[in-house]
Design an enzyme around this catalytic site. Sequence first.
Site, short mmCIF file in Angstrom:
data_model
loop_
_atom_site.label_atom_id
_atom_site.label_comp_id
_atom_site.label_asym_id
_atom_site.label_seq_id
_atom_site.Cartn_x
_atom_site.Cartn_y
_atom_site.Cartn_z
N HIS A 163 31.87 34.41 38.19
CA HIS A 163 32.31 34.23 36.97
C HIS A 163 33.53 33.10 36.87
O HIS A 163 33.88 32.77 37.31
CB HIS A 163 32.63 35.51 36.27
N GLU A 169 36.79 32.63 36.41
CA GLU A 169 37.76 33.59 37.05
C GLU A 169 37.70 33.83 38.52
O GLU A 169 38.80 33.24 38.95
CB GLU A 169 38.66 34.96 36.26
N CYS A 202 36.09 40.55 32.20
CA CYS A 202 35.03 41.87 32.16
C CYS A 202 35.75 42.47 33.23
O CYS A 202 37.38 41.76 33.53
CB CYS A 202 34.15 41.41 32.46
N CYS A 230 36.57 40.81 36.88
CA CYS A 230 37.43 39.72 36.61
C CYS A 230 38.90 40.63 36.77
O CYS A 230 39.15 39.66 36.88
CB CYS A 230 37.27 38.41 35.41
#
Length: 169
Positions: free
Chosen positions: A65, A67, A95, A98
């Site tokens: 992801h 992040e 999410c 993260c």
Amino acid sequence: MSTSLFPAPPESAHPHEYWMEQAIAEARKAEELGEVPIGAVIVFGDMIVGRGYNLRESSRDGTAHAEMLAIREASNTLGAWRLLHCRLYVTLEPCPMCSGAIVQCRLPEVIYGASDPKAGCAGTLMNLLQEPRFNHRTEVLPGVLEEECASLLTNFFRKLRKKPAHHHH
């Protein structure tokens, strides 16, 4: 390495929108690769120390992801796992994975664009960033350039649905 080599920087002269534009530029890089367009930047003072965009498909890695990638780069740049005095800007609400990473890295501030009704853990489904039972809580500022961040996603999925069915599995 001791974090004292990096004194607390002066607050950025740039408004949050300026840095969110940088995160949006990262999201566009994902989009060019056919990835869901989500981007993130980590800012220390007036300097971007980490950037990332969604690479789940390209890297065949569910943890890739925006992040997570930005956090890894910022830790390399600063030579520390604790990202104290940093701000994370991300186009979509983090999410659970993260959000967990943000707490682990002691990031003091998260600014996000669009909220995520499917996985958002900065206040939508739950709030892991401000969970009082954790020993670290993060300041959260939602809705910065929200429409721009959200339309990146809706346009992406709209185009995807128009394509013939044999795209990604």
